[in-house]
Design a protein around this motif. Structure first.
Motif, PDB file in Angstrom:
ATOM      1  N   PRO A 234      73.521  88.844  -3.339  1.00 57.89           N
ATOM      2  CA  PRO A 234      74.397  88.026  -2.495  1.00 57.89           C
ATOM      3  C   PRO A 234      73.598  87.346  -1.382  1.00 57.89           C
ATOM      4  O   PRO A 234      72.643  87.913  -0.844  1.00 57.89           O
ATOM      5  CB  PRO A 234      75.387  89.044  -1.923  1.00 57.89           C
ATOM      6  N   VAL A 235      73.991  86.132  -1.030  1.00 61.40           N
ATOM      7  CA  VAL A 235      73.252  85.345  -0.050  1.00 61.40           C
ATOM      8  C   VAL A 235      73.129  86.081   1.282  1.00 61.40           C
ATOM      9  O   VAL A 235      72.045  86.115   1.887  1.00 61.40           O
ATOM     10  CB  VAL A 235      73.915  83.968   0.154  1.00 61.40           C
ATOM     11  N   ARG A 236      74.203  86.694   1.756  1.00 57.25           N
ATOM     12  CA  ARG A 236      74.144  87.377   3.052  1.00 57.25           C
ATOM     13  C   ARG A 236      73.205  88.583   2.992  1.00 57.25           C
ATOM     14  O   ARG A 236      72.468  88.856   3.943  1.00 57.25           O
ATOM     15  CB  ARG A 236      75.547  87.806   3.490  1.00 57.25           C
ATOM     16  N   ARG A 237      73.224  89.295   1.872  1.00 51.63           N
ATOM     17  CA  ARG A 237      72.297  90.418   1.684  1.00 51.63           C
ATOM     18  C   ARG A 237      70.852  89.889   1.678  1.00 51.63           C
ATOM     19  O   ARG A 237      69.957  90.488   2.281  1.00 51.63           O
ATOM     20  CB  ARG A 237      72.626  91.123   0.371  1.00 51.63           C
TER      21      ARG A 237
ATOM     22  N   ALA B  32      62.159  92.972  -1.260  1.00 54.08           N
ATOM     23  CA  ALA B  32      61.770  91.851  -0.396  1.00 54.08           C
ATOM     24  C   ALA B  32      60.432  91.271  -0.830  1.00 54.08           C
ATOM     25  O   ALA B  32      60.256  90.042  -0.868  1.00 54.08           O
ATOM     26  CB  ALA B  32      61.705  92.316   1.057  1.00 54.08           C
ATOM     27  N   ILE B  33      59.475  92.132  -1.156  1.00 55.68           N
ATOM     28  CA  ILE B  33      58.165  91.665  -1.612  1.00 55.68           C
ATOM     29  C   ILE B  33      58.314  90.831  -2.879  1.00 55.68           C
ATOM     30  O   ILE B  33      57.723  89.758  -3.018  1.00 55.68           O
ATOM     31  CB  ILE B  33      57.220  92.863  -1.850  1.00 55.68           C
ATOM     32  N   ALA B  34      59.111  91.329  -3.835  1.00 55.90           N
ATOM     33  CA  ALA B  34      59.285  90.625  -5.107  1.00 55.90           C
ATOM     34  C   ALA B  34      59.971  89.279  -4.909  1.00 55.90           C
ATOM     35  O   ALA B  34      59.600  88.273  -5.531  1.00 55.90           O
ATOM     36  CB  ALA B  34      60.091  91.499  -6.069  1.00 55.90           C
ATOM     37  N   LEU B  35      60.970  89.225  -4.038  1.00 53.31           N
ATOM     38  CA  LEU B  35      61.688  87.978  -3.809  1.00 53.31           C
ATOM     39  C   LEU B  35      60.804  86.947  -3.107  1.00 53.31           C
ATOM     40  O   LEU B  35      60.814  85.761  -3.451  1.00 53.31           O
ATOM     41  CB  LEU B  35      62.948  88.250  -2.983  1.00 53.31           C
TER      42      LEU B  35
ATOM     43  N   LEU C 186      67.876  81.065  -5.182  1.00 50.39           N
ATOM     44  CA  LEU C 186      67.142  82.335  -5.199  1.00 50.39           C
ATOM     45  C   LEU C 186      68.096  83.507  -5.370  1.00 50.39           C
ATOM     46  O   LEU C 186      67.841  84.434  -6.150  1.00 50.39           O
ATOM     47  CB  LEU C 186      66.346  82.481  -3.896  1.00 50.39           C
ATOM     48  N   ALA C 187      69.220  83.469  -4.644  1.00 52.75           N
ATOM     49  CA  ALA C 187      70.203  84.549  -4.721  1.00 52.75           C
ATOM     50  C   ALA C 187      70.784  84.667  -6.129  1.00 52.75           C
ATOM     51  O   ALA C 187      70.911  85.773  -6.672  1.00 52.75           O
ATOM     52  CB  ALA C 187      71.308  84.306  -3.700  1.00 52.75           C
TER      53      ALA C 187
ATOM     54  N   PHE D 292      65.512  89.553   4.218  1.00 54.99           N
ATOM     55  CA  PHE D 292      64.345  88.796   4.659  1.00 54.99           C
ATOM     56  C   PHE D 292      64.100  88.972   6.152  1.00 54.99           C
ATOM     57  O   PHE D 292      62.954  89.129   6.585  1.00 54.99           O
ATOM     58  CB  PHE D 292      64.508  87.313   4.307  1.00 54.99           C
ATOM     59  N   LEU D 293      65.151  88.959   6.955  1.00 54.21           N
ATOM     60  CA  LEU D 293      64.953  89.111   8.396  1.00 54.21           C
ATOM     61  C   LEU D 293      64.358  90.476   8.729  1.00 54.21           C
ATOM     62  O   LEU D 293      63.472  90.585   9.574  1.00 54.21           O
ATOM     63  CB  LEU D 293      66.274  88.910   9.131  1.00 54.21           C
ATOM     64  N   GLU D 294      64.844  91.524   8.053  1.00 54.62           N
ATOM     65  CA  GLU D 294      64.358  92.869   8.379  1.00 54.62           C
ATOM     66  C   GLU D 294      62.960  93.130   7.832  1.00 54.62           C
ATOM     67  O   GLU D 294      62.138  93.747   8.507  1.00 54.62           O
ATOM     68  CB  GLU D 294      65.309  93.935   7.836  1.00 54.62           C
ATOM     69  N   TYR D 295      62.666  92.635   6.630  1.00 53.27           N
ATOM     70  CA  TYR D 295      61.416  93.007   5.971  1.00 53.27           C
ATOM     71  C   TYR D 295      60.339  91.921   6.008  1.00 53.27           C
ATOM     72  O   TYR D 295      59.150  92.243   5.989  1.00 53.27           O
ATOM     73  CB  TYR D 295      61.686  93.421   4.521  1.00 53.27           C
ATOM     74  N   VAL D 296      60.729  90.648   6.042  1.00 51.44           N
ATOM     75  CA  VAL D 296      59.751  89.559   6.095  1.00 51.44           C
ATOM     76  C   VAL D 296      59.582  89.064   7.527  1.00 51.44           C
ATOM     77  O   VAL D 296      58.488  88.708   7.951  1.00 51.44           O
ATOM     78  CB  VAL D 296      60.154  88.414   5.148  1.00 51.44           C
TER      79      VAL D 296
END
Length: 265
Positions: free
Chosen positions: A191-194, A165-168, A184-185, A199-203
């Motif tokens: 995968p887009v859903r992943r 997540a940090i790298a993305l 980006l995906a 992002f929701l969980e970590y960002v």
């Protein structure tokens, strides 16, 4: 490994006025913390009249300690702010803040960061404690050492998903050609859903929001300098047209880009 904190003013509206009114500086944390923490930010003020500062928030969690005058020190966790942040400072005071890298706070929080989005939660909360002593007292070195000690005591745990997540998020910030989630995906073979769940969980917010926020901050930065061609800037930042940029800018910053540019002159 970064050797100095970020030097830009992205997200800060009218940064020149802020620097006239308050003493603002950034410092890097201890080296073991730099992978998760963007920087520490310190503000001291002694004002004769109230001063309002406005900030277009980064997609980042902040932990903030504040002392007004001789009053007690308070601490809070500030999740990713969705709207323009406004704060009015009066009299004297001090703030010590930790800005985490997007995706970096979850290793301390260990819960979905989206729980904090748009919220400001007093410390202590969850597994996060208040420091044993004051953070806002002393020299800059002493204040940074207190923050280092607190974050180390919170016990960050490495997490491969957090690293991703940090790298993305960093790729979105540094590569202006990233304009769409599917771009980006595809570039990072996720995968887009992943990507959206990550992002929701970590960002704390989705990748589309992060892309738009970084592009909007770029527009604010451009507007504060020599006024650009708004149509060219809109195209460069991936907006569908100039009107789309103007709407987005006005909704978040509270003024149109042209009005903001005029106020900076």
């Amino acid at each position: 490994m970064r050797q100095r904190p970020r030097g830009d003013s992205r997200g800060i509206l009218d940064p020149a006025r802020m620097l006239r009114e308050v003493r603002f500086r950034r410092h890097l944390p201890a080296k073991p913390l730099r992978h998760w923490v963007e920087h520490y930010w310190l503000i001291d003020w002694a004002l004769r009249t109230p001063f309002e500062q406005r900030v277009v928030p980064h997609p980042a969690v902040n932990v903030v300690f504040r002392q007004d005058g001789d009053g007690p020190e308070s601490g809070e966790v500030a999740g990713v702010g969705l709207d323009l942040f406004r704060v009015t400072l009066t009299g004297t005071g001090r703030v010590c803040g930790v800005q985490f890298r997007p995706g970096g706070f979850q290793t301390f929080w260990r819960r979905p960061v989206s729980e904090l989005t748009g919220r400001r939660v007093p410390l202590p909360t969850g597994r996060l404690t208040m420091p044993p002593g004051a953070v806002c007292a002393g020299t800059d070195d002493e204040r940074c050492a207190a923050l280092d000690g607190l974050l180390t005591a919170w016990g960050p745990t490495p997490d491969p998903a957090a690293e991703q997540a940090i790298a993305l998020a960093e790729a979105v910030r540094t590569d202006r050609t990233v304009r769409r989630v599917d771009d980006l995906a595809a570039r990072h073979d996720v995968p887009v859903r992943r990507l959206q769940r990550l992002f929701l969980e970590y960002v704390g917010v989705g990748p589309k929001w992060v892309i738009r926020r970084y592009r909007l901050q770029e527009a604010v930065e451009q507007a504060a300098g020599t006024p650009p061609s708004w149509a060219d800037l809109a195209a460069d930042l991936g907006y569908s047209d100039q009107a789309h940029l103007v709407r987005d800018f006005t909704t978040v910053a509270g003024v149109s880009p042209a009005a903001y540019a005029r106020s900076m002159r």
